[in-house]
Design a protein around this motif. Structure first.
Motif, short mmCIF file in Angstrom:
data_model
loop_
_atom_site.label_atom_id
_atom_site.label_comp_id
_atom_site.label_asym_id
_atom_site.label_seq_id
_atom_site.Cartn_x
_atom_site.Cartn_y
_atom_site.Cartn_z
N ILE A 76 0.84 -1.21 0.00
CA ILE A 76 0.00 0.00 0.00
C ILE A 76 0.87 1.25 0.00
N VAL A 77 1.84 1.28 0.92
CA VAL A 77 2.71 2.46 1.03
C VAL A 77 3.49 2.67 -0.26
N ASN A 78 4.00 1.60 -0.84
CA ASN A 78 4.76 1.73 -2.09
C ASN A 78 3.88 2.20 -3.24
N SER A 79 2.66 1.71 -3.31
CA SER A 79 1.74 2.13 -4.39
C SER A 79 1.40 3.60 -4.27
N ILE A 80 1.12 4.05 -3.06
CA ILE A 80 0.79 5.45 -2.86
C ILE A 80 2.00 6.33 -3.16
N SER A 81 3.18 5.85 -2.84
CA SER A 81 4.40 6.60 -3.14
C SER A 81 4.54 6.84 -4.63
N VAL A 82 4.21 5.82 -5.43
CA VAL A 82 4.28 5.96 -6.88
C VAL A 82 3.29 7.03 -7.37
N VAL A 83 2.06 6.99 -6.85
CA VAL A 83 1.03 7.93 -7.27
C VAL A 83 1.42 9.37 -6.92
N THR A 84 1.89 9.57 -5.70
CA THR A 84 2.22 10.93 -5.26
C THR A 84 3.36 11.52 -6.08
N LYS A 85 4.29 10.69 -6.50
CA LYS A 85 5.39 11.19 -7.33
C LYS A 85 4.89 11.55 -8.73
N GLU A 86 4.02 10.72 -9.29
CA GLU A 86 3.49 10.99 -10.63
C GLU A 86 2.63 12.24 -10.64
N LYS A 87 1.86 12.46 -9.58
CA LYS A 87 0.93 13.58 -9.54
C LYS A 87 1.51 14.81 -8.85
N SER A 88 2.74 14.70 -8.34
CA SER A 88 3.43 15.82 -7.68
C SER A 88 2.62 16.38 -6.51
N MET A 118 3.04 13.20 -0.20
CA MET A 118 2.74 11.85 0.28
C MET A 118 2.15 11.92 1.69
N ASP A 119 2.62 12.88 2.49
CA ASP A 119 2.08 13.02 3.85
C ASP A 119 0.58 13.29 3.81
N LEU A 120 0.16 14.10 2.82
CA LEU A 120 -1.27 14.39 2.69
C LEU A 120 -2.05 13.12 2.40
N VAL A 121 -1.53 12.28 1.50
CA VAL A 121 -2.22 11.04 1.15
C VAL A 121 -2.23 10.08 2.34
N LEU A 122 -1.11 10.01 3.05
CA LEU A 122 -1.06 9.12 4.21
C LEU A 122 -2.03 9.57 5.30
N GLN A 124 -10.81 10.20 -3.68
CA GLN A 124 -11.36 11.54 -3.78
C GLN A 124 -10.39 12.58 -3.25
N ARG A 125 -9.75 12.28 -2.13
CA ARG A 125 -8.80 13.24 -1.55
C ARG A 125 -7.60 13.45 -2.47
N VAL A 126 -7.13 12.39 -3.08
CA VAL A 126 -6.00 12.52 -4.01
C VAL A 126 -6.39 13.37 -5.20
N ARG A 127 -7.59 13.16 -5.71
CA ARG A 127 -8.07 13.98 -6.84
C ARG A 127 -8.16 15.44 -6.45
N GLU A 128 -8.72 15.71 -5.28
CA GLU A 128 -8.86 17.10 -4.82
C GLU A 128 -7.50 17.75 -4.65
N ALA A 129 -6.55 17.01 -4.09
CA ALA A 129 -5.21 17.55 -3.89
C ALA A 129 -4.55 17.86 -5.23
N GLU A 130 -4.76 16.98 -6.20
CA GLU A 130 -4.18 17.20 -7.52
C GLU A 130 -4.80 18.43 -8.18
N ARG A 131 -6.13 18.58 -8.06
CA ARG A 131 -6.80 19.75 -8.64
C ARG A 131 -6.28 21.05 -8.03
N GLU A 132 -6.17 21.05 -6.71
CA GLU A 132 -5.70 22.25 -6.02
C GLU A 132 -4.29 22.62 -6.46
N LYS A 133 -3.43 21.62 -6.63
CA LYS A 133 -2.07 21.90 -7.04
C LYS A 133 -2.02 22.41 -8.47
N VAL A 134 -2.81 21.80 -9.34
CA VAL A 134 -2.84 22.25 -10.73
C VAL A 134 -3.34 23.70 -10.80
#
Length: 459
Positions: A15-27, A30-34, A126-136
């Motif tokens: 789980i941790v490794n998968s989320i790490s990959v996503v957070t790097k791709e989406k910039s 990772m702390d927010l996702v965790l 949903q949280r990951v999507r929202e975080a990505e939108r806010e950053k974009v």
């Protein structure tokens, strides 16, 4: 606490490794996702327990471990059942406990059930999507006026959806050069003119007709402008037909016009080709109004320049150059007026000489000019603007096109080996309940159906 099994440790690590990959791709952080995962698992645990409980979640991203447990203080009389437990009940769990001790009970995530795991997955995605939108939105809001390059993704009702990589941008019909035609898959350059933060995600509006776009192209092609040796003072355009750009420099060794033109005109010709052969007049800026007028109307020969107050200029042109000075349908004189921030009346030298004193007095009377912005664009202009017959709402057009494009990407992802962000996270969280294969199958099916229905609306 109980010792974690090897299988549980492997699941948590995945789980941790998968989320790490996503957070790097989406910039995104990772702390927010965790933190989001902690909240999601805590919510799932409370639903599983069916009663108030102080649930805590610990995720060690370095070791790849996840622990879910309740923490309650042993008391004689319970006032807050979420954080407290009675002595008798506590001793039924651990007979050595005393008043004031803490009772910590590990929770087995496998027991949370299908509904709880599905809820956790939805919250995380949903949280990951929202975080990505806010950053974009934050990133593109800081890039107003910047030149961007994208790929034409979709064309509908004259509007063009452009893929910029991290997000899509809308090139509205009125922001396009009329003589240009675009095809899906072609590369396109434009300038960011507006960024909105809508419910469905950031909305980036780009333009190829704005004066800023021409200025950014000159910055790209002319090193002296990029390093600020040459400065752009003002840009005015009739997109696709003609434009004027005024430049200057504080370095006496540099010819600002020559720097923009380039050797054998190679620099300006590259810009002309980008703008579909739009004619560009490059002017050396000066504060001396009479000299500036002559440069603006060159190569037409200006005989006299008569300033009339602060808002009007009467210009007398050699009779043979009058048509050239006015331009097709008054195009050149309109651009000159915007460049000078003044209303301009043009007369041929013979025509002006033949005027009576009364006519000259009327011609030299002051009238107010139209307001212009910093880049020389009038707030309200008489320049004709060709627009579609139907009034297009950018928000609606943008959302419709993004929904359709989003749907197309989902179809493509079904045939690709690389998983999407949602698939990685949902698959990782689903691994917490791998022991229940039927439950996992039902969750994945429900998730795919949900994603299919939400395609486009949750971009």
């Amino acid at each position: 606490m109980k010792k974690k099994s090897r299988n549980e440790a492997l699941k948590a690590s995945d789980i941790v490794n998968s989320i790490s990959v996503v957070t790097k791709e989406k910039s995104i952080s990772m702390d927010l996702v965790l933190d989001t995962m902690k909240d999601a698992l805590a919510t799932a645990a409370k639903r599983y327990l069916g009663k108030p409980a102080n649930v805590e979640v610990k995720i060690d991203k370095d070791k790849g471990t996840i622990e879910v447990f309740t923490r309650q203080t042993v008391v004689d009389f319970v006032e807050d059942p979420e954080f407290e437990i009675g002595l008798e009940e506590a001793r039924n769990i651990d007979s050595v406990l005393e008043i004031g001790d803490e009772l910590i009970q590990d929770l087995d995530v496998d027991l949370f059930g299908r509904t709880a795991i599905q809820t956790a997955k939805q919250v995380i995605v949903q949280r990951v999507r929202e975080a990505e939108r806010e950053k974009v939105y934050a990133d593109y809001s800081e890039r107003l006026g910047e030149l961007v390059t994208g790929t034409v993704q979709q064309i509908e009702r004259g509007n063009i959806l452009v893929n910029l990589g991290r997000t899509e941008a809308l090139l509205p019909y009125r922001e396009q050069i009329r003589k240009e035609h675009y095809r899906q898959g072609e590369n396109i350059r434009a300038c960011i003119v507006e960024v909105k933060n809508n419910i469905k995600g950031p909305q980036v509006i780009i333009s190829r007709t704005s004066p800023e776009f021409l200025a950014r192209l000159f910055e790209l092609e002319v090193p002296e402008i990029y390093d600020k040796t040459v400065r752009i003072i003002k840009v005015v355009r009739d997109p696709g037909h003609r434009s004027k750009i005024a430049v200057t420099t504080n370095d006496s060794r540099v010819d600002p016009v020559g720097a923009c033109v380039g050797m054998r005109g190679n620099r300006v010709q590259a810009i002309v080709r980008e703008l579909s052969n739009e004619r560009i007049d490059i002017i050396s800026w000066t504060e001396e109004i009479s000299l500036l007028v002559r440069r603006v109307f060159a190569p037409a020969e200006v005989k006299r320049v008569i300033p009339v107050g602060d808002h009007k200029i009467v210009v007398v042109i050699r009779e043979e150059d009058l048509a050239q000075a006015i331009g097709r349908e008054g195009q050149n004189i309109r651009l000159a007026s915007k460049m000078l921030d003044r209303e301009i009346d043009v007369f041929g030298d013979q025509e002006f000489a033949s005027l009576t004193e009364e006519q000259k007095e009327e011609a030299l009377s002051e009238t107010p000019s139209a307001p212009v912005d910093q880049m020389g664009e009038e707030v309200e202009t008489d320049l004709p603007i060709n627009e579609p017959d139907e009034e297009v709402t950018y928000d609606e057009a943008y959302d419709d096109m993004r929904e359709e494009a989003r749907g197309e990407r989902f179809e493509q992802n079904d045939n690709e080996e690389n998983p999407t962000q949602d698939t990685i996270i949902e698959g990782a969280v689903s691994s917490l309940s791998e022991s229940d294969e039927d439950a996992d199958s039902a969750i994945d099916e429900a998730s795919e159906n949900k994603e299919g229905n939400e395609a486009g609306s949750s971009l």
